[in-house]
Design a protein around this motif. Structure first.
Motif, PDB file in Angstrom:
ATOM      1  N   ASP A 132       0.827  -1.212   0.000  1.00 34.66           N
ATOM      2  CA  ASP A 132       0.000   0.000   0.000  1.00 34.66           C
ATOM      3  C   ASP A 132       0.859   1.260   0.000  1.00 34.66           C
ATOM      4  N   THR A 133       1.915   1.247   0.801  1.00 30.62           N
ATOM      5  CA  THR A 133       2.786   2.421   0.875  1.00 30.62           C
ATOM      6  C   THR A 133       3.497   2.655  -0.446  1.00 30.62           C
ATOM      7  N   LEU A 134       4.052   1.601  -1.023  1.00 34.29           N
ATOM      8  CA  LEU A 134       4.736   1.751  -2.313  1.00 34.29           C
ATOM      9  C   LEU A 134       3.769   2.206  -3.397  1.00 34.29           C
ATOM     10  N   THR A 135       2.576   1.664  -3.377  1.00 36.89           N
ATOM     11  CA  THR A 135       1.573   2.065  -4.360  1.00 36.89           C
ATOM     12  C   THR A 135       1.242   3.542  -4.220  1.00 36.89           C
ATOM     13  N   SER A 136       1.045   4.005  -2.988  1.00 40.27           N
ATOM     14  CA  SER A 136       0.703   5.418  -2.802  1.00 40.27           C
ATOM     15  C   SER A 136       1.863   6.327  -3.201  1.00 40.27           C
ATOM     16  N   VAL A 137       3.096   5.906  -2.947  1.00 41.43           N
ATOM     17  CA  VAL A 137       4.254   6.710  -3.351  1.00 41.43           C
ATOM     18  C   VAL A 137       4.356   6.774  -4.870  1.00 41.43           C
ATOM     19  N   LEU A 138       4.160   5.643  -5.519  1.00 35.94           N
ATOM     20  CA  LEU A 138       4.233   5.638  -6.983  1.00 35.94           C
ATOM     21  C   LEU A 138       3.088   6.421  -7.610  1.00 35.94           C
ATOM     22  N   VAL A 139       1.918   6.368  -7.007  1.00 38.52           N
ATOM     23  CA  VAL A 139       0.789   7.168  -7.492  1.00 38.52           C
ATOM     24  C   VAL A 139       1.095   8.652  -7.325  1.00 38.52           C
ATOM     25  N   ALA A 140       1.712   9.012  -6.188  1.00 39.52           N
ATOM     26  CA  ALA A 140       2.082  10.412  -5.974  1.00 39.52           C
ATOM     27  C   ALA A 140       3.074  10.879  -7.027  1.00 39.52           C
ATOM     28  N   LEU A 141       4.027  10.042  -7.371  1.00 37.18           N
ATOM     29  CA  LEU A 141       4.984  10.389  -8.420  1.00 37.18           C
ATOM     30  C   LEU A 141       4.277  10.504  -9.771  1.00 37.18           C
ATOM     31  N   TYR A 142       3.366   9.612 -10.047  1.00 39.70           N
ATOM     32  CA  TYR A 142       2.632   9.621 -11.312  1.00 39.70           C
ATOM     33  C   TYR A 142       1.784  10.882 -11.452  1.00 39.70           C
ATOM     34  N   THR A 143       1.186  11.324 -10.346  1.00 37.14           N
ATOM     35  CA  THR A 143       0.283  12.469 -10.409  1.00 37.14           C
ATOM     36  C   THR A 143       1.002  13.811 -10.301  1.00 37.14           C
ATOM     37  N   LYS A 194       7.353  16.686 -12.956  1.00 42.53           N
ATOM     38  CA  LYS A 194       8.097  15.487 -12.573  1.00 42.53           C
ATOM     39  C   LYS A 194       9.477  15.896 -12.029  1.00 42.53           C
ATOM     40  N   PRO A 195       9.871  15.312 -10.909  1.00 41.50           N
ATOM     41  CA  PRO A 195      11.182  15.645 -10.341  1.00 41.50           C
ATOM     42  C   PRO A 195      12.308  15.112 -11.223  1.00 41.50           C
ATOM     43  N   ASN A 196      13.441  15.803 -11.172  1.00 44.26           N
ATOM     44  CA  ASN A 196      14.590  15.352 -11.950  1.00 44.26           C
ATOM     45  C   ASN A 196      15.103  14.017 -11.443  1.00 44.26           C
ATOM     46  N   ASP A 197      15.054  13.821 -10.142  1.00 42.67           N
ATOM     47  CA  ASP A 197      15.530  12.583  -9.545  1.00 42.67           C
ATOM     48  C   ASP A 197      14.354  11.848  -8.906  1.00 42.67           C
ATOM     49  N   ALA A 198      13.814  10.907  -9.627  1.00 41.38           N
ATOM     50  CA  ALA A 198      12.635  10.172  -9.145  1.00 41.38           C
ATOM     51  C   ALA A 198      12.954   9.375  -7.888  1.00 41.38           C
ATOM     52  N   LEU A 199      14.172   8.879  -7.788  1.00 39.77           N
ATOM     53  CA  LEU A 199      14.542   8.097  -6.615  1.00 39.77           C
ATOM     54  C   LEU A 199      14.546   8.955  -5.351  1.00 39.77           C
ATOM     55  N   ASP A 200      15.041  10.180  -5.449  1.00 41.52           N
ATOM     56  CA  ASP A 200      14.993  11.091  -4.299  1.00 41.52           C
ATOM     57  C   ASP A 200      13.551  11.404  -3.914  1.00 41.52           C
ATOM     58  N   PHE A 201      12.705  11.588  -4.902  1.00 44.85           N
ATOM     59  CA  PHE A 201      11.290  11.834  -4.638  1.00 44.85           C
ATOM     60  C   PHE A 201      10.689  10.666  -3.868  1.00 44.85           C
ATOM     61  N   ILE A 202      10.983   9.464  -4.315  1.00 47.27           N
ATOM     62  CA  ILE A 202      10.451   8.270  -3.652  1.00 47.27           C
ATOM     63  C   ILE A 202      10.986   8.170  -2.230  1.00 47.27           C
ATOM     64  N   LYS A 203      12.266   8.444  -2.048  1.00 46.09           N
ATOM     65  CA  LYS A 203      12.852   8.397  -0.695  1.00 46.09           C
ATOM     66  C   LYS A 203      12.163   9.392   0.224  1.00 46.09           C
ATOM     67  N   LEU A 204      11.946  10.611  -0.265  1.00 49.39           N
ATOM     68  CA  LEU A 204      11.277  11.619   0.555  1.00 49.39           C
ATOM     69  C   LEU A 204       9.856  11.207   0.902  1.00 49.39           C
ATOM     70  N   GLN A 205       9.158  10.663  -0.069  1.00 49.18           N
ATOM     71  CA  GLN A 205       7.788  10.227   0.163  1.00 49.18           C
ATOM     72  C   GLN A 205       7.731   9.069   1.155  1.00 49.18           C
ATOM     73  N   LEU A 206       8.686   8.166   1.047  1.00 46.98           N
ATOM     74  CA  LEU A 206       8.718   7.040   1.980  1.00 46.98           C
ATOM     75  C   LEU A 206       9.011   7.513   3.405  1.00 46.98           C
ATOM     76  N   CYS A 207       9.902   8.484   3.530  1.00 50.27           N
ATOM     77  CA  CYS A 207      10.193   9.022   4.863  1.00 50.27           C
ATOM     78  C   CYS A 207       8.961   9.698   5.440  1.00 50.27           C
ATOM     79  N   ALA A 208       8.217  10.391   4.609  1.00 48.10           N
ATOM     80  CA  ALA A 208       7.008  11.066   5.074  1.00 48.10           C
ATOM     81  C   ALA A 208       5.919  10.061   5.415  1.00 48.10           C
TER      82      ALA A 208
END
Length: 97
Positions: free
Chosen positions: A25-36, A40-54
């Motif tokens: 569920d968490t990974l899905t919500s993070v990927l949906v946040a990136l999709y929406t 789009k961030p230059n570094d998708a991995l950093d975006f995912i890391k920040l979202q996971l921390c949040a």
């Protein structure tokens, strides 16, 4: 063929574990946040890391830190009031001399 079923069973167990622990569920919500994201961030991995921390739950001592913060805030307010009173008294003494 038995090896295939054994590994399939392990996969299914692992998938259930990930679902039960909320990882999927968490990974899905993070990927949906990136999709929406419109920009789009230059570094998708950093975006995912920040979202996971949040998305992580707060540490166990977060409530203790909140209580300590409230206590310190109250002490700060009392000290600021005392400081203002002392300044006012000092101004009275300076104006009489």
């Amino acid at each position: 063929m038995a090896h295939y079923r054994a590994s399939e069973s392990k996969r299914e167990q692992f998938r259930r574990y990930l679902e039960k622990s909320g990882v999927i569920d968490t990974l899905t919500s993070v990927l949906v946040a990136l999709y929406t994201e419109t920009d789009k961030p230059n570094d998708a991995l950093d975006f995912i890391k920040l979202q996971l921390c949040a998305a992580r739950s707060e540490p166990a001592d977060a409530e203790a830190l909140r209580v300590e913060l409230a206590d310190l805030q109250q002490k700060y307010n009392l000290l600021m009031e005392e400081n203002q009173e002392l300044r006012n008294r000092l101004m009275q003494y300076e104006s009489t001399t």
